[in-house]
Design a protein around this motif. Structure first.
Motif, PDB file in Angstrom:
ATOM      1  N   GLU A 169      -6.361   3.262  -0.041  1.00 50.94           N
ATOM      2  CA  GLU A 169      -5.321   1.787   0.275  1.00 50.94           C
ATOM      3  C   GLU A 169      -5.401   1.245  -0.235  1.00 50.94           C
ATOM      4  OE1 GLU A 169      -4.820   4.014   4.407  1.00 50.94           O
ATOM      5  OE2 GLU A 169      -6.409   2.734   4.865  1.00 50.94           O
ATOM      6  N   MET A 177      -9.056  -0.717   5.544  1.00 53.11           N
ATOM      7  CA  MET A 177      -8.031   0.137   4.374  1.00 53.11           C
ATOM      8  C   MET A 177      -9.749   1.181   4.641  1.00 53.11           C
ATOM      9  SD  MET A 177      -6.064  -1.844   2.634  1.00 53.11           S
ATOM     10  CE  MET A 177      -4.601  -2.812   2.778  1.00 53.11           C
ATOM     11  N   ARG A 237      -4.614   1.678  -3.754  1.00 50.39           N
ATOM     12  CA  ARG A 237      -3.324   1.772  -4.353  1.00 50.39           C
ATOM     13  C   ARG A 237      -1.891   0.278  -3.452  1.00 50.39           C
ATOM     14  NH1 ARG A 237      -0.446   6.446  -2.597  1.00 50.39           N
ATOM     15  NH2 ARG A 237       1.588   5.058  -1.359  1.00 50.39           N
ATOM     16  N   THR A 238      -3.119  -1.343  -2.774  1.00 50.73           N
ATOM     17  CA  THR A 238      -2.502  -2.146  -2.495  1.00 50.73           C
ATOM     18  C   THR A 238      -2.765  -3.274  -4.038  1.00 50.73           C
ATOM     19  OG1 THR A 238      -2.719  -1.726  -0.231  1.00 50.73           O
ATOM     20  CG2 THR A 238      -2.827  -3.948  -1.172  1.00 50.73           C
ATOM     21  N   ALA A 296       0.935  -1.175   0.174  1.00 48.19           N
ATOM     22  CA  ALA A 296      -0.441   0.095   0.124  1.00 48.19           C
ATOM     23  C   ALA A 296       0.871   1.637   0.768  1.00 48.19           C
ATOM     24  CB  ALA A 296      -0.914  -0.010   1.064  1.00 48.19           C
TER      25      ALA A 296
END
Ligand code: GLU
Length: 304
Positions: A200, A196, A203-204, A142
């Protein structure tokens, strides 16, 4: 149409429509969330990110974590993993026991509960400090250290763990769980409790949009072949007993969770996370599926 315009359009459409579905309540802590929440975040590999609604609010990612635990286990043990878990859609509910009996304790895929429990067993065997190392792996993907377990949710799930306990015990009887069953269940509930935001989560999942490379460090985490395979399993098995419907309507790989989140990827282009806690009777977010259907329809871009 630009992705920014599409996200704005999705947000207006979702807000204008009367919400249907039901917040998951079999884990009592999950039922405390407001049903109105809706957030979406699209992370473009070209650097163009866009978002709407409650995209920076934490929620329980639940089964979405199964993609990440499977990724770590696959990287640690390689092809041997297929001796313990298969890659076929189950066609049954995420917590179903029926197939396990006649398939001798080998779960259909790593994204249903039985498969995720086997993956937890593998991680417990392979890692020195599984809880710490697993969250460290997620934080690295992340690109932030602001990610944690919610142990209240884990405890709430543990208090109602009858089906998962049945799954792990049945697999233990077939020799497909090597560690203590309570240890496996505790680790599973803990990692399911990760919270999350949509930002996030998107992004992960850039890991899979970027075919195995961590977008934030530039390091290769998994081979492009593993990224392809993991994405293929998301496509065929990522939506409980509704993976066909999701593929038909949306046309990109993804994974849902009973917290109402969905993470999805368009390899080479973007990752996207959407959250709305109202679930349909298959356990998938009603507005989440609708939002992603609009995204691939309006952009006229999907893997198909
Ligand atoms: N921890 C949840 C369970 O095992 C995850 C379910 C889900 O999100 O599909 O019931």
């Amino acid at each position: 149409m630009e992705y920014k315009q599409i996200i704005d359009k999705i947000f207006s459409a979702v807000k204008a429509e009367k919400a249907t579905g039901k917040v998951a309540d079999y884990i009592p802590e999950l039922a405390t969330i407001s049903a109105d929440k809706f957030g979406i975040y699209l992370f473009g590999l070209d650097g163009k990110n866009c978002e709407a609604g409650d995209s920076r609010e934490k929620f329980s990612i639940q089964s979405i974590l199964k993609v990440l635990s499977f990724t770590l286990a696959f990287e640690l043990v390689g092809e041997k993993i297929w001796e313990r878990v298969d890659v076929e859609p189950s066609g049954t509910a995420f917590n179903s026991l029926v197939q396990l009996e006649y398939e001798k304790g080998i779960p259909r895929n790593p994204l249903i509960n039985a498969g995720a429990l086997v993956i937890c067993d593998i991680l417990i065997s392979e890692l020195n400090d599984p809880e710490k190392e697993f969250i460290g792996f997620v934080k690295e993907l992340a690109g932030t250290s602001e990610i944690n377990y919610n142990l209240r949710i884990a405890a709430s799930e543990k208090a109602h763990a009858y089906r998962n306990a049945a799954l792990v015990n049945l697999m233990k009887s077939f020799g497909n769980i090597h560690n203590n069953t309570d240890r496996v269940l505790d680790f599973y509930f803990t990692i399911c409790s990760i919270e999350m935001t949509c930002q996030e989560l998107a992004r992960t999942f850039t890991l899979f949009a970027n075919r195995g490379i961590n977008h934030f460090t530039g390091n290769r985490v998994i081979s492009s072949s593993k990224s392809k395979r993991i994405s293929a399993i998301m496509q065929t098995c990522g939506f409980y007993d509704e993976a066909g419907e999701f593929t038909f309507r949306v046309g990109i790989p993804g994974k849902s969770g009973v917290g109402g989140g969905i993470a999805a990827v368009y390899p080479g282009h973007y990752s996207v996370a959407v959250w709305s806690p109202l679930l349909n009777d298959k356990g998938n977010s009603v507005r989440g599926m609708k939002a992603l259907e609009m995204l691939t329809t309006l952009s006229e871009a999907s893997v198909f």
